[in-house]
Design a protein around this motif. Structure first.
Motif, PDB file in Angstrom:
ATOM      1  N   THR A  80      -6.467   6.050  10.263  1.00  0.00           N
ATOM      2  CA  THR A  80      -7.107   4.825   9.797  1.00  0.00           C
ATOM      3  C   THR A  80      -6.472   3.594  10.417  1.00  0.00           C
ATOM      4  OG1 THR A  80      -7.820   3.610   7.821  1.00  0.00           O
ATOM      5  CG2 THR A  80      -5.612   4.567   7.770  1.00  0.00           C
ATOM      6  N   SER A  81      -7.260   2.563  10.519  1.00  0.00           N
ATOM      7  CA  SER A  81      -6.725   1.269  10.930  1.00  0.00           C
ATOM      8  C   SER A  81      -6.593   0.359   9.719  1.00  0.00           C
ATOM      9  CB  SER A  81      -7.620   0.623  11.997  1.00  0.00           C
ATOM     10  OG  SER A  81      -8.934   0.518  11.527  1.00  0.00           O
ATOM     11  N   HIS A  82      -6.936   0.879   8.556  1.00  0.00           N
ATOM     12  CA  HIS A  82      -6.878   0.114   7.304  1.00  0.00           C
ATOM     13  C   HIS A  82      -5.995   0.837   6.296  1.00  0.00           C
ATOM     14  CE1 HIS A  82     -10.111  -2.406   8.803  1.00  0.00           C
ATOM     15  NE2 HIS A  82     -10.756  -1.307   9.125  1.00  0.00           N
ATOM     16  N   ASP A  83      -4.724   0.946   6.632  1.00  0.00           N
ATOM     17  CA  ASP A  83      -3.782   1.638   5.755  1.00  0.00           C
ATOM     18  C   ASP A  83      -3.426   0.746   4.564  1.00  0.00           C
ATOM     19  OD1 ASP A  83      -1.959   3.412   4.683  1.00  0.00           O
ATOM     20  OD2 ASP A  83      -0.398   2.985   6.147  1.00  0.00           O
ATOM     21  N   ARG A  88      -3.583   5.746   0.924  1.00  0.00           N
ATOM     22  CA  ARG A  88      -2.617   6.751   1.381  1.00  0.00           C
ATOM     23  C   ARG A  88      -2.253   7.699   0.235  1.00  0.00           C
ATOM     24  NH1 ARG A  88       1.445   7.337   5.418  1.00  0.00           N
ATOM     25  NH2 ARG A  88       0.620   5.533   6.507  1.00  0.00           N
ATOM     26  N   ASN A 101      -1.719   5.954  11.263  1.00  0.00           N
ATOM     27  CA  ASN A 101      -2.285   4.630  11.463  1.00  0.00           C
ATOM     28  C   ASN A 101      -2.728   4.444  12.906  1.00  0.00           C
ATOM     29  OD1 ASN A 101      -1.857   3.371   8.844  1.00  0.00           O
ATOM     30  ND2 ASN A 101       0.304   3.618   9.295  1.00  0.00           N
ATOM     31  N   LYS A 102      -3.926   3.864  13.072  1.00  0.00           N
ATOM     32  CA  LYS A 102      -4.423   3.524  14.404  1.00  0.00           C
ATOM     33  C   LYS A 102      -3.763   2.225  14.857  1.00  0.00           C
ATOM     34  CE  LYS A 102      -9.100   5.367  13.790  1.00  0.00           C
ATOM     35  NZ  LYS A 102     -10.495   4.944  13.676  1.00  0.00           N
TER      36      LYS A 102
END
Length: 121
Positions: A80-83, A88, A101-102
């Protein structure tokens, strides 16, 4: 040959993940949405799911919950890029094996997939 499913809505990222995993000898099935993955009915044919959290339609967490309801024990690696801590925690609480994470490091993704495949279902 071990098969990995990738659910990622970004075409470029999906292709990059697929090329990376193929270069390590894995068979790869790719999907642009959670709904496409569900419709494929391949849940029992793959050993690992690399799953984006932010997807159009069903989110990664919603797909994970749906798989859990049908007692599918497919190991999941979230990307994800929206951690955020809540997402999580929920992913791990519901059985995710890794949460990345991206932008992700290619070597880290390969290590996580290898770890999941070593553990099995």
């Amino acid at each position: 040959m071990l098969t990995i499913a990738i659910v990622e809505d970004d075409d470029g990222i999906r292709l990059a993940y697929s090329d990376l995993m193929s270069s390590y000898g894995y068979e790869v099935r790719t999907f642009g949405s959670a709904e496409d993955f569900i419709a494929s009915a391949c849940q029992d044919l793959v050993e690992c799911l690399v799953l984006d959290q932010q997807l159009p339609g069903l989110s990664g967490l919603e797909l994970q919950a749906r798989l859990k309801r049908i007692q599918c024990t497919l190991p999941i690696i979230f990307v994800t890029s929206h951690d955020d801590p809540v997402t999580r925690a929920k992913a791990f609480e519901n059985g995710a094996v890794h949460f990345l994470n991206k932008p992700i490091d290619a070597d880290e993704l390969v290590r996580c997939v290898a770890d999941v495949l070593r553990r099995g279902r």
